[in-house]
Design an enzyme around this catalytic site. Structure first.
Site, PDB file in Angstrom:
ATOM      1  CB  SER A  95      -0.911   0.023   1.234  1.00  0.00           C
ATOM      2  OG  SER A  95      -1.823  -1.041   1.216  1.00  0.00           O
ATOM      3  CG  HIS A 143      -5.571  -1.524   4.346  1.00  0.00           C
ATOM      4  ND1 HIS A 143      -6.202  -2.477   3.589  1.00  0.00           N
ATOM      5  CD2 HIS A 143      -4.984  -0.659   3.467  1.00  0.00           C
ATOM      6  CE1 HIS A 143      -6.009  -2.216   2.303  1.00  0.00           C
ATOM      7  NE2 HIS A 143      -5.276  -1.121   2.205  1.00  0.00           N
TER       8      HIS A 143
END
Length: 457
Positions: free
Chosen positions: A319, A394
């Protein structure tokens, strides 16, 4: 450029609203009359527009006439310029809001109602609290591509809201309406492959928001046999992805986006992969901002991948860290001195080489890693949640901050946002729900041993 793209999206949506064969795009004559507005909505346009909207709300002529008027209204909106659209929407926001006098009267009747009439009074109060514009917005659900029209309408509202804050209640009404229509239980999860339609593949290129797709070869590489792409669709928008995720099937935890997107890299037999790396999640519809599908998407995709490839043992992301450099450059020397690695970073040189992680000496590189760990795991917004938006996403879904990756994204964007660093968030299936709950309720951030080591003073 952005305005031209928005115009193109509006034109496509509105064209589909008009019944095929009735008239061309430039014609303004309708079955039940004519509504012609000047581009900036001046002069007597407002009065004509109010009469037209009132007729839509009154349902004069029945459902067919109401539908035709809604089509006309949508088409006329498309023909307006920036100022005209703002005036149109402000008219809806201000003239078709909740009738406060009616609400007060309904509240008094509810207070005065006895036990037998309480339910009816409550229903009347609920109706009074519903602004008339909701009826108008709902009209579009019954016309071809009407849901897409409303999604684009909210995107328009979001773009205008800062300039015209009085549009906020209208935007909130539309968000509530779309939130009900886009309940995750109504969405369809589909895999996108190289065999998908050219129209859909073109949209994938246009909507990719994390790592830009550089062309058809790049896209084909992202859809090769050791890659997967999944998207949510709505039944009333079958050709429009709402959100999509790109997955790489690899051996071990991936630490470089350059390696994952390398078109010359050998293709791995998917049956040999032990790890699924989610390396890009893109929201495709600006008008659905704030209506979350991402957590459901990841969990659904994990389930599908485990069914297809039961040998997969690890699910993680690679990410970006979009807010890091902005945060770092905003820190004062005093604040830096109190953070892990902060004193070293402050005292060992200027930020001149900040965009080039390959030129940083080991001492400063280690200091930057420690500052990054603090930013991801300790820096908060609202006193509880992770400051970084991707981290918050997340962590709220139950992931763990697992590993920092140096020089993982050497693109201009990657250097600008996070000095080329990326992070792996690990989804450990038995712990997802517990971690999600702990983060949501207490702000607890699940961190790996390597991250905890970086956080030590």
């Amino acid at each position: 450029m952005m305005q031209d793209q928005n115009d193109g999206l509006w034109e496509k949506a509105i064209r589909r609203l008009v019944p095929l064969g009735l008239e061309t795009w430039n014609e303004r004559r309708l079955l039940d009359g004519k509504l012609t507005l000047t581009p900036d909505l001046n002069g007597g346009d407002v009065e004509r527009l109010i009469k037209w909207i009132d007729a839509c709300l009154a349902d004069d002529g029945g459902q067919v006439a109401a539908r035709d008027r809604a089509v006309t209204l949508a088409r006329e909106f498309k023909a307006l310029n920036h100022d005209g659209r703002a005036r149109f929407l402000m008219l809806l926001a201000e003239q078709y809001a909740v009738d406060e006098a009616r609400v007060e009267q309904a509240m008094e009747q509810w207070r005065a109602a006895g036990s037998e009439g309480r339910m009816q009074a409550a229903l009347a109060l609920r109706d009074a609290l519903e602004p008339p514009r909701m009826t108008l917005l709902t009209r579009f659900n019954g016309v071809p591509e009407g849901v897409k029209f409303l999604v684009d309408l909210r995107a328009e509202l979001l773009s205008l809201r800062k300039e015209h804050p009085q549009l906020a209640p209208l935007e909130a009404d539309l968000k509530r309406l779309l939130g009900a229509w886009f309940d995750v239980g109504l969405l369809q999860l589909e895999q996108i492959s190289w065999q998908s339609s050219a129209e859909l593949l073109e949209k994938l290129i246009a909507y990719e928001a994390v790592h830009a797709i550089r062309g058809w070869n790049d896209l084909k590489n992202r859809l090769r046999p050791d890659r997967r792409c999944f998207a949510f669709f709505h039944p009333n928008m079958p050709n429009e992805p709402l959100i999509f995720v790109e997955v790489a099937l690899v051996e071990g935890m991936a630490g470089s986006i350059q390696a994952l997107l390398d078109e010359d890299a050998p293709v791995l037999d998917a049956r040999q992969a032990d790890t699924a790396i989610f390396y890009s999640i893109s929201n495709a519809q600006a008008g659905l901002a704030g209506i979350s599908f991402g957590n459901f998407l990841i969990k659904r995709v994990v389930k599908l991948l485990r069914q297809e490839l039961p040998q997969l043992k690890q699910f993680a992301t690679l990410s970006p860290i979009p807010g890091f450099r902005r945060w770092l450059e905003g820190l004062s020397d005093d604040v830096l001195a109190g953070l892990p690695g902060g004193t070293v970073w402050r005292d060992t040189g200027s930020a001149g080489a900040l965009l080039d992680p390959e030129r940083l000496d080991p001492l400063r590189a280690e200091a930057l890693r420690r500052l990054m760990a603090w930013y991801l795991c300790r820096e908060q917004r609202r006193g509880r949640y992770a400051l970084d938006p991707v981290a918050h996403f997340h962590l709220s879904n139950g992931a763990q901050v697992a590993r920092l990756n140096w020089a993982a994204d050497l693109s201009e964007k990657g250097r600008r946002q996070a000095v080329g660093m990326m992070v792996n968030y690990r989804y450990e299936l038995p712990r997802i729900e517990a971690r999600s709950q702990s983060y949501t309720v207490d702000g607890a951030v699940a961190t790996s041993a390597s991250m905890k080591k970086l956080l030590k003073a």
